[in-house]
Scaffold this motif. Sequence first.
Motif, PDB file in Angstrom:
ATOM      1  N   GLU A   1       0.656  -1.313  -0.070  1.00  0.00           N
ATOM      2  CA  GLU A   1      -0.005  -0.046  -0.091  1.00  0.00           C
ATOM      3  C   GLU A   1       1.069   1.375  -0.038  1.00  0.00           C
ATOM      4  O   GLU A   1       1.210   1.909  -1.173  1.00  0.00           O
ATOM      5  N   ALA A   2       1.314   1.757   1.264  1.00  0.00           N
ATOM      6  CA  ALA A   2       1.912   2.995   1.262  1.00  0.00           C
ATOM      7  C   ALA A   2       3.360   2.840   1.611  1.00  0.00           C
ATOM      8  O   ALA A   2       3.963   3.611   2.069  1.00  0.00           O
ATOM      9  N   GLU A   3       3.906   1.826   1.081  1.00  0.00           N
ATOM     10  CA  GLU A   3       5.397   1.494   1.592  1.00  0.00           C
ATOM     11  C   GLU A   3       6.419   2.180   0.604  1.00  0.00           C
ATOM     12  O   GLU A   3       7.418   1.904   0.619  1.00  0.00           O
ATOM     13  N   VAL A   4       5.969   2.818  -0.409  1.00  0.00           N
ATOM     14  CA  VAL A   4       6.528   3.286  -1.341  1.00  0.00           C
ATOM     15  C   VAL A   4       7.540   4.349  -0.797  1.00  0.00           C
ATOM     16  O   VAL A   4       7.362   5.043   0.047  1.00  0.00           O
ATOM     17  N   GLY A   5       8.637   4.511  -1.413  1.00  0.00           N
ATOM     18  CA  GLY A   5       9.539   5.500  -1.090  1.00  0.00           C
ATOM     19  C   GLY A   5      10.778   5.240  -0.556  1.00  0.00           C
ATOM     20  O   GLY A   5      10.623   4.020  -0.001  1.00  0.00           O
ATOM     21  N   GLY A   6      11.932   6.058  -0.169  1.00  0.00           N
ATOM     22  CA  GLY A   6      12.854   5.538   0.418  1.00  0.00           C
ATOM     23  C   GLY A   6      14.143   4.934  -0.135  1.00  0.00           C
ATOM     24  O   GLY A   6      15.182   5.322   0.260  1.00  0.00           O
ATOM     25  N   ASP A   7      13.972   4.488  -1.224  1.00  0.00           N
ATOM     26  CA  ASP A   7      15.036   4.009  -2.051  1.00  0.00           C
ATOM     27  C   ASP A   7      15.447   5.246  -3.188  1.00  0.00           C
ATOM     28  O   ASP A   7      14.430   5.491  -3.701  1.00  0.00           O
ATOM     29  N   TRP A   8      16.852   5.344  -3.206  1.00  0.00           N
ATOM     30  CA  TRP A   8      17.019   6.256  -4.278  1.00  0.00           C
ATOM     31  C   TRP A   8      18.436   5.768  -4.654  1.00  0.00           C
ATOM     32  O   TRP A   8      19.188   5.159  -4.035  1.00  0.00           O
ATOM     33  N   TYR A   9      18.864   6.221  -5.783  1.00  0.00           N
ATOM     34  CA  TYR A   9      20.093   6.175  -6.486  1.00  0.00           C
ATOM     35  C   TYR A   9      20.469   7.429  -7.324  1.00  0.00           C
ATOM     36  O   TYR A   9      19.490   7.853  -7.863  1.00  0.00           O
ATOM     37  N   ASP A  10      21.787   7.510  -7.672  1.00  0.00           N
ATOM     38  CA  ASP A  10      22.218   8.446  -8.343  1.00  0.00           C
ATOM     39  C   ASP A  10      23.352   8.292  -9.097  1.00  0.00           C
ATOM     40  O   ASP A  10      24.023   7.319  -8.547  1.00  0.00           O
ATOM     41  N   VAL A  11      23.332   8.855 -10.256  1.00  0.00           N
ATOM     42  CA  VAL A  11      24.947   8.646 -11.067  1.00  0.00           C
ATOM     43  C   VAL A  11      25.548  10.056 -11.164  1.00  0.00           C
ATOM     44  O   VAL A  11      24.754  10.893 -11.715  1.00  0.00           O
ATOM     45  N   ILE A  12      26.645  10.459 -10.664  1.00  0.00           N
ATOM     46  CA  ILE A  12      27.123  11.979 -10.648  1.00  0.00           C
ATOM     47  C   ILE A  12      28.565  11.617 -11.272  1.00  0.00           C
ATOM     48  O   ILE A  12      29.512  11.113 -10.620  1.00  0.00           O
ATOM     49  N   PRO A  13      28.573  12.248 -12.502  1.00  0.00           N
ATOM     50  CA  PRO A  13      30.066  12.185 -13.304  1.00  0.00           C
ATOM     51  C   PRO A  13      30.751  13.411 -12.306  1.00  0.00           C
ATOM     52  O   PRO A  13      30.467  14.459 -12.076  1.00  0.00           O
ATOM     53  N   ILE A  14      32.101  12.915 -12.118  1.00  0.00           N
ATOM     54  CA  ILE A  14      32.874  13.937 -11.290  1.00  0.00           C
ATOM     55  C   ILE A  14      34.109  14.263 -12.038  1.00  0.00           C
ATOM     56  O   ILE A  14      34.521  13.462 -12.797  1.00  0.00           O
ATOM     57  N   ALA A  15      34.991  15.186 -11.412  1.00  0.00           N
ATOM     58  CA  ALA A  15      36.229  15.550 -12.098  1.00  0.00           C
ATOM     59  C   ALA A  15      37.043  14.432 -12.490  1.00  0.00           C
ATOM     60  O   ALA A  15      37.120  13.566 -11.501  1.00  0.00           O
ATOM     61  N   GLY A  16      37.895  14.532 -13.625  1.00  0.00           N
ATOM     62  CA  GLY A  16      38.974  13.456 -13.600  1.00  0.00           C
ATOM     63  C   GLY A  16      38.517  12.304 -14.233  1.00  0.00           C
ATOM     64  O   GLY A  16      38.890  11.218 -14.141  1.00  0.00           O
ATOM     65  N   GLY A  17      37.171  12.110 -14.620  1.00  0.00           N
ATOM     66  CA  GLY A  17      36.646  11.045 -15.374  1.00  0.00           C
ATOM     67  C   GLY A  17      36.156  10.118 -14.402  1.00  0.00           C
ATOM     68  O   GLY A  17      35.915   8.861 -14.909  1.00  0.00           O
ATOM     69  N   ALA A  18      36.233  10.333 -13.459  1.00  0.00           N
ATOM     70  CA  ALA A  18      35.529   9.567 -12.201  1.00  0.00           C
ATOM     71  C   ALA A  18      34.038   9.745 -12.298  1.00  0.00           C
ATOM     72  O   ALA A  18      33.566  10.682 -12.719  1.00  0.00           O
TER      73      ALA A  18
END
Lengths: 118, 823
Positions: B492-509
Amino acid sequence: MHDLVQVQIEQRDGDDVIVARLTGELDISGAKSTGQRIAEAVPSSARGVVVDMSELEFIDSSGVSMLFELARRVGSRRQELRVVAPDGKPVARVLEIVEFDRAAPVHADLDSAVAEIS
Amino acid sequence: VRALPELFDVRIKARSIAYLFATGAMLGLLTLAVPHMSEVNDLALALLATAAIVIAAIVWLSGDRIREWHIHAVLVCGTVIVSLANYYAGASTLYPVLYMWAALYAFYFFRPPEALAHMAFVAISYAVVLAIQDPESAIVRWLLAVGTPLVAGLLISRLLRRLSDRAQQLEQSEARTRMVLDTAPDAFITLDSDGVIMSWNAAAQRLFGWSAAEAIGKTMRALIVPPEFRERHDERRRALIASESPLATERFEVEFQRRDGGRFPGEATVSKVDIQGEVFVSGFITDVTERARRQAEREALLREQAARAEAERVAELVAGMQALVDAALAHRTLEGILNELVTQVRGVLDADAATIYLADESERLTVGASAPGDIPGGDEFASTVAGAREAMLAPGDSDSARGALVGVPLLAEGEVMGVLVACATPPRQFGGEDLTLLRLAAERVGLAIAHARVYEREHRIAETLQRSLLPDRLPSLPGLDVAARYLPAASEAEVGGDWYDVIPIAGGAVGLVMGDVAGKGLAGASMVGRLRSALRAYALEGPGGARVVEQLNRLLWTEREESQMATMLYVVVDPAAGAVHWVNAGHPPPLMIAHGEPLFLEGASSVPLGVLPFPTYEEVSARMEPGSTLLLYTDGLVERPGENIDHGMAQLAARVREAPEDPDGLCDHLLATLVPAGGATDDVALLTLRNLPVPDRFSAEFPAEPESLAPMRSMLRRWLSHAGAGELEIAEITTACGEAATNAIEHAGVSGGSRFEVSGSRNGSEVQIAVRDHGSWREQRAGDHGRGLDLMRTLMDTVAVEPSPEGTTVSLRRRLGGNGGPG
């Protein structure tokens, strides 16, 4: 898209010396805006500005051009520019190749650069 | 026959010796009265007779004061008197008879030793007298005189002993019988043929309250039989007496009355006793109050056990129904709940069909779920039940083939949410028990439906918000292949809480984020929003994953009033360096897949964010070879209710081994094999990054815009690293190529070409890189822009610019080896 380069402005000795700390990579995508940010952050009352590139990963000719331009603007206001680039890092190597020290002194560490202005 | 103690009673002895003395004196006086021989001394005899009479009188009168030794003394006196009388009467008299009496007396009253002592004294006295009077008398006379009393005395003594023994035995037997009866636990009563009590033992006294003295002589019917049973008592007694058998016995239970009027149930065992024609009735009476009470208790216990068994059966039925309902409620969606419910209810009620009707906003009923199909006439019945707002029964009718119906309204907060209806074919009819069961189910279901509706609405909002917070498009990263999946929980209302992200950072990392906020629903989703933007800001500030995570923790800690907590994994992949660095804040470990073999990157796991004000987060590093894949996930993928998380992780590793290599294929395979068919119980987020294998040659096209420079450099660094370039060589060659690429972008801006191409190859220790654009080469002017070419020329061994009508190609070459540049 986010900016590849970030600028942090700090004041030293009251607002006599402005320190601009660059991090990330400085290429044509961010060179112009970075130069503008630094120039605007320097009040006419300041004695000089230090561009700290100890944490900068990359610089290309557009970045170098920005620094030359900055040196010119600062000089015209009778203020001093000094840059910090530790020896052996890619940034120092580029500055060396383009003989940037003819435009402004290059220091290996921030403290000595600030002290020189003071 | 007198009893033995009585035989030796001192008063009897005294009286009898008094008689003996009186008789002896009379005999002596009689001798004087009749004509007699001259040798008799009349005066002496008269004196002796008088003495005997005096002694007899004294003994008689002494009565109770007399003692045993007095008797002995008197008997000795008697022997002396008889001896003197013999002496004075002369040898021809019959006085020896008197000796005999004395002897017999001794044997009669005393024990043999004492009697023999007296006998010896008698014999000596007689012998003395005889020796004085007639020394020549025959031996026979001696023997007769002494032996006769002795033999007679011994005989009488034995006879007496035997008599007294028998008397004693009888006495003891009688006493024993009395004692047995008196100590018997049961009352023992003997009646004569008229019903008059003849004996009454101690137990009877205890039982009825009447003493033996009071009871004996009265009739039993008047004494202890309650009035209403007296007639039956008489009949029974008469019948027993009249019976043919001389030892008839009967046992019966009847009520008796005590002296105080109290009654009790008694068991009587009565026997007819016929003693030489005289008929008695004897009987034992036992108080069976206790037994009756125990019997009653046993019966009550049995009734209680039966009642309890019934109660338990019903409770089991109820618990069973509740368990079924609860099982149904475990379903994540309203539809799932309803479908499970109708199936279960149908099974429990043994019904043909069960249907749940749901009320919409305008209170119209529509079928929510049915098993196996709709109930004929169910709609009207449901409307009636909804209108009445209470459980109802409608009996079936086999003639018109109308099924029996039972229906309960599903209520929540006073509103009819729906109606649950079940139907059965006659002769099966629904009863009160079915109604009770259905009511129980309805209580829970009504609330569940109300909740499910609210949850489903909130779920939709939260899911929308959640999705808006996840990157809608992953950045394309040169040399890296990235894929992500987010699967909201089915509940029912269990949604939310998980998240992910992809962040390019300096130096090709590239920074990879996988997190799980403890809060769910809207609150959780908004927390994710804040963390996400903060993390992006911190990550771009520069390297140092531990610092980034510490800053995030500070953010969460200072917002503690919401008591938020989050686990998070922050991973920085540096493909150029072939390294991966990670900081783990209480999150499941990332999974590295190298050469098809999964390996969990354990270590350095610290507390979740928002738990401590100043926790220490440590950055750990590992090699990441080209061709390996990194997998980040949330616990929803590996955690299942009632299962150990280790089991889930082992499962994950097993599924990874059989999965395809490419990130999209890997994600799809994991979701297909690890998420249950009904949907996950918790959110599942997956993020995979593959460090693509670096080829000897490469070629890549980029849009001709400044933003392409960073990815291009990143790709180049990776390739150079793979090609064996040192750190400084990589930096220098990348700088030179960057200059060439910058030129290409500037050309495009003029001529309108939209892309440029970078290709590289390695020939022995020399790398060659070409940057090709579709614009026209412009000679670098002196000054600012001239520096680009200067840099290229300084940093590379050779720089060749080849303009052509299609565009310009800049070729750069440099021999690798050592960290120093070419000059």
